[in-house]
Write a protein that holds these residues in place. Structure first.
Motif, PDB file in Angstrom:
ATOM      1  N   LEU A 196      51.251  32.194  25.613  1.00 31.29           N
ATOM      2  CA  LEU A 196      51.110  33.184  24.565  1.00 31.29           C
ATOM      3  C   LEU A 196      52.039  34.534  24.655  1.00 31.29           C
ATOM      4  O   LEU A 196      51.834  35.128  25.735  1.00 31.29           O
ATOM      5  CB  LEU A 196      49.654  33.627  24.440  1.00 31.29           C
ATOM      6  CG  LEU A 196      49.495  34.654  23.271  1.00 31.29           C
ATOM      7  CD1 LEU A 196      49.970  34.376  21.986  1.00 31.29           C
ATOM      8  CD2 LEU A 196      47.738  35.048  23.374  1.00 31.29           C
ATOM      9  N   LEU A 197      53.091  34.557  23.737  1.00 27.49           N
ATOM     10  CA  LEU A 197      53.901  35.749  24.041  1.00 27.49           C
ATOM     11  C   LEU A 197      53.416  36.676  23.039  1.00 27.49           C
ATOM     12  O   LEU A 197      53.555  36.513  21.679  1.00 27.49           O
ATOM     13  CB  LEU A 197      55.404  35.355  23.632  1.00 27.49           C
ATOM     14  CG  LEU A 197      56.387  36.352  23.261  1.00 27.49           C
ATOM     15  CD1 LEU A 197      56.726  37.152  24.563  1.00 27.49           C
ATOM     16  CD2 LEU A 197      57.659  35.586  22.853  1.00 27.49           C
ATOM     17  N   THR A 198      53.307  38.020  23.672  1.00 29.77           N
ATOM     18  CA  THR A 198      52.831  38.991  22.892  1.00 29.77           C
ATOM     19  C   THR A 198      53.948  40.179  22.877  1.00 29.77           C
ATOM     20  O   THR A 198      54.229  40.774  23.852  1.00 29.77           O
ATOM     21  CB  THR A 198      51.155  39.635  23.038  1.00 29.77           C
ATOM     22  OG1 THR A 198      50.547  38.474  23.229  1.00 29.77           O
ATOM     23  CG2 THR A 198      50.918  40.570  22.351  1.00 29.77           C
ATOM     24  N   GLU A 199      54.608  40.420  21.760  1.00 20.11           N
ATOM     25  CA  GLU A 199      55.568  41.386  21.824  1.00 20.11           C
ATOM     26  C   GLU A 199      55.662  42.263  20.194  1.00 20.11           C
ATOM     27  O   GLU A 199      55.859  41.305  19.312  1.00 20.11           O
ATOM     28  CB  GLU A 199      56.840  40.841  22.150  1.00 20.11           C
ATOM     29  CG  GLU A 199      58.013  41.489  21.897  1.00 20.11           C
ATOM     30  CD  GLU A 199      58.278  42.856  22.546  1.00 20.11           C
ATOM     31  OE1 GLU A 199      58.358  43.863  21.645  1.00 20.11           O
ATOM     32  OE2 GLU A 199      58.199  42.875  23.904  1.00 20.11           O
TER      33      GLU A 199
ATOM     34  N   LEU B  54      49.883  34.213  29.777  1.00 21.24           N
ATOM     35  CA  LEU B  54      49.996  35.415  28.764  1.00 21.24           C
ATOM     36  C   LEU B  54      51.210  36.317  29.356  1.00 21.24           C
ATOM     37  O   LEU B  54      51.051  36.676  30.304  1.00 21.24           O
ATOM     38  CB  LEU B  54      48.659  36.265  28.760  1.00 21.24           C
ATOM     39  CG  LEU B  54      48.749  37.759  27.995  1.00 21.24           C
ATOM     40  CD1 LEU B  54      49.094  37.235  26.535  1.00 21.24           C
ATOM     41  CD2 LEU B  54      47.549  38.396  28.029  1.00 21.24           C
ATOM     42  N   LEU B  55      52.248  36.179  28.531  1.00 22.54           N
ATOM     43  CA  LEU B  55      53.342  37.266  28.498  1.00 22.54           C
ATOM     44  C   LEU B  55      53.322  38.290  27.530  1.00 22.54           C
ATOM     45  O   LEU B  55      53.493  38.009  26.283  1.00 22.54           O
ATOM     46  CB  LEU B  55      54.718  36.505  28.323  1.00 22.54           C
ATOM     47  CG  LEU B  55      55.947  37.085  28.437  1.00 22.54           C
ATOM     48  CD1 LEU B  55      56.094  37.943  29.786  1.00 22.54           C
ATOM     49  CD2 LEU B  55      57.030  36.175  28.289  1.00 22.54           C
ATOM     50  N   THR B  56      53.310  39.581  27.750  1.00 21.14           N
ATOM     51  CA  THR B  56      52.811  40.709  26.884  1.00 21.14           C
ATOM     52  C   THR B  56      53.580  41.815  27.395  1.00 21.14           C
ATOM     53  O   THR B  56      53.829  42.108  28.456  1.00 21.14           O
ATOM     54  CB  THR B  56      51.332  40.828  26.866  1.00 21.14           C
ATOM     55  OG1 THR B  56      51.251  41.890  26.157  1.00 21.14           O
ATOM     56  CG2 THR B  56      50.826  41.445  28.108  1.00 21.14           C
ATOM     57  N   ASP B  57      54.152  42.466  26.223  1.00 22.57           N
ATOM     58  CA  ASP B  57      54.659  43.702  26.436  1.00 22.57           C
ATOM     59  C   ASP B  57      53.430  44.838  26.611  1.00 22.57           C
ATOM     60  O   ASP B  57      52.336  44.459  26.471  1.00 22.57           O
ATOM     61  CB  ASP B  57      55.597  44.033  25.229  1.00 22.57           C
ATOM     62  CG  ASP B  57      56.039  45.514  25.243  1.00 22.57           C
ATOM     63  OD1 ASP B  57      56.520  45.759  26.303  1.00 22.57           O
ATOM     64  OD2 ASP B  57      56.737  45.936  24.043  1.00 22.57           O
ATOM     65  N   ILE B  58      53.866  45.856  27.396  1.00 21.05           N
ATOM     66  CA  ILE B  58      52.697  46.823  27.571  1.00 21.05           C
ATOM     67  C   ILE B  58      52.593  47.615  26.382  1.00 21.05           C
ATOM     68  O   ILE B  58      51.396  47.947  25.988  1.00 21.05           O
ATOM     69  CB  ILE B  58      53.125  47.622  28.815  1.00 21.05           C
ATOM     70  CG1 ILE B  58      53.263  46.707  30.111  1.00 21.05           C
ATOM     71  CG2 ILE B  58      52.402  48.909  29.186  1.00 21.05           C
ATOM     72  CD1 ILE B  58      53.627  47.585  31.332  1.00 21.05           C
ATOM     73  N   GLN B  59      53.710  48.269  25.959  1.00 17.52           N
ATOM     74  CA  GLN B  59      53.659  49.479  24.706  1.00 17.52           C
ATOM     75  C   GLN B  59      53.640  48.696  23.591  1.00 17.52           C
ATOM     76  O   GLN B  59      54.737  48.300  23.155  1.00 17.52           O
ATOM     77  CB  GLN B  59      54.746  50.392  24.811  1.00 17.52           C
ATOM     78  CG  GLN B  59      54.473  51.541  24.149  1.00 17.52           C
ATOM     79  CD  GLN B  59      55.443  52.762  24.409  1.00 17.52           C
ATOM     80  OE1 GLN B  59      55.564  53.091  25.538  1.00 17.52           O
ATOM     81  NE2 GLN B  59      55.936  53.471  23.319  1.00 17.52           N
ATOM     82  N   MET B  60      52.331  48.754  22.896  1.00 15.73           N
ATOM     83  CA  MET B  60      52.433  48.033  21.489  1.00 15.73           C
ATOM     84  C   MET B  60      51.327  48.745  20.447  1.00 15.73           C
ATOM     85  O   MET B  60      50.578  49.533  21.271  1.00 15.73           O
ATOM     86  CB  MET B  60      51.766  46.388  21.441  1.00 15.73           C
ATOM     87  CG  MET B  60      52.660  45.745  22.357  1.00 15.73           C
ATOM     88  SD  MET B  60      52.113  44.031  22.366  1.00 15.73           S
ATOM     89  CE  MET B  60      50.578  44.224  23.444  1.00 15.73           C
TER      90      MET B  60
ATOM     91  N   THR C  42      47.298  33.021  33.845  1.00 12.59           N
ATOM     92  CA  THR C  42      48.439  33.745  34.266  1.00 12.59           C
ATOM     93  C   THR C  42      48.834  35.084  33.539  1.00 12.59           C
ATOM     94  O   THR C  42      48.943  34.808  32.315  1.00 12.59           O
ATOM     95  CB  THR C  42      49.355  33.220  35.087  1.00 12.59           C
ATOM     96  OG1 THR C  42      48.798  32.340  35.974  1.00 12.59           O
ATOM     97  CG2 THR C  42      50.386  34.116  35.955  1.00 12.59           C
ATOM     98  N   ILE C  43      48.865  36.306  33.862  1.00 15.92           N
ATOM     99  CA  ILE C  43      49.418  37.204  32.928  1.00 15.92           C
ATOM    100  C   ILE C  43      50.627  37.876  33.598  1.00 15.92           C
ATOM    101  O   ILE C  43      50.566  38.433  34.756  1.00 15.92           O
ATOM    102  CB  ILE C  43      48.265  38.423  33.044  1.00 15.92           C
ATOM    103  CG1 ILE C  43      47.009  37.888  32.206  1.00 15.92           C
ATOM    104  CG2 ILE C  43      48.518  39.495  32.103  1.00 15.92           C
ATOM    105  CD1 ILE C  43      45.767  38.714  32.418  1.00 15.92           C
TER     106      ILE C  43
ATOM    107  N   HIS D  94      50.298  39.181  37.512  1.00 12.60           N
ATOM    108  CA  HIS D  94      51.196  38.601  38.433  1.00 12.60           C
ATOM    109  C   HIS D  94      52.435  39.462  38.734  1.00 12.60           C
ATOM    110  O   HIS D  94      52.748  39.620  39.682  1.00 12.60           O
ATOM    111  CB  HIS D  94      51.626  37.311  37.842  1.00 12.60           C
ATOM    112  CG  HIS D  94      52.720  36.733  38.714  1.00 12.60           C
ATOM    113  ND1 HIS D  94      52.487  36.092  39.621  1.00 12.60           N
ATOM    114  CD2 HIS D  94      54.140  36.592  38.873  1.00 12.60           C
ATOM    115  CE1 HIS D  94      53.512  35.615  40.564  1.00 12.60           C
ATOM    116  NE2 HIS D  94      54.468  35.753  39.536  1.00 12.60           N
ATOM    117  N   ASP D  95      52.903  40.158  37.758  1.00 17.27           N
ATOM    118  CA  ASP D  95      54.054  40.836  37.846  1.00 17.27           C
ATOM    119  C   ASP D  95      54.440  41.587  36.639  1.00 17.27           C
ATOM    120  O   ASP D  95      53.902  41.408  35.566  1.00 17.27           O
ATOM    121  CB  ASP D  95      55.312  39.884  38.044  1.00 17.27           C
ATOM    122  CG  ASP D  95      56.454  40.884  38.889  1.00 17.27           C
ATOM    123  OD1 ASP D  95      56.499  42.020  38.975  1.00 17.27           O
ATOM    124  OD2 ASP D  95      57.599  40.124  39.298  1.00 17.27           O
TER     125      ASP D  95
END
Length: 136
Positions: A5-8, A51-57, A77-78, A99-100
């Motif tokens: 899941l890509l959140t951007e 879950l691959l997510t941007d921080i600032q949204m 995994t995040i 994770h990073d």
């Protein structure tokens, strides 16, 4: 391959990363912000590996999303991404669940490597540099 899941919130970055991950055979669902991502996670019949997510949204930022997702889906995994040093520092206290953090801008090879490392449980093979240009 993995289900991601890509959140951007940036359309260009979201499409760039989605294509990069699909090149590696991953199934990639997308969300525009944390609120949208939680809906996708909740409504999904299958679990996500990453879950691959941007921080600032807008709406809900990536940190709030990561905290909520870690409670409800502890095996997922995040991996976070940001273009702002101060946002990266906000993640220091989340090392148990995140994770990073990948620094933007990143190249195609860098984001693919970071995701591969997150899915295998190891850090990226090469530090990600903020000096490279990516998408506009």
């Amino acid at each position: 391959m993995a289900r991601i899941l890509l959140t951007e919130d940036d359309d260009g970055v979201r499409m760039f990363v989605q294509r990069a991950l699909m090149m590696d055979g991953h199934s990639v669902a997308t969300a525009e912000d944390g609120t949208d991502a939680l809906e996708v996670l909740s409504e999904s019949d299958d679990s996500f590996d990453l879950l691959l997510t941007d921080i600032q949204m807008p709406e809900m930022d990536g940190i709030a999303l990561a905290k909520s997702a870690a409670k409800s889906w502890p095996d997922m995994t995040i991996l976070m991404m940001t273009g702002f040093a101060e946002q990266r520092e906000r993640c220091d206290s989340l090392s148990v669940i995140v994770h990073d953090v990948v620094s933007k801008p990143f190249s195609l090879a860098e984001i693919r490597s970071a995701v591969k490392g997150a899915l295998s449980g190891r850090a990226a093979e090469e530090p990600v540099s903020i000096v490279r240009a990516m998408v506009g």
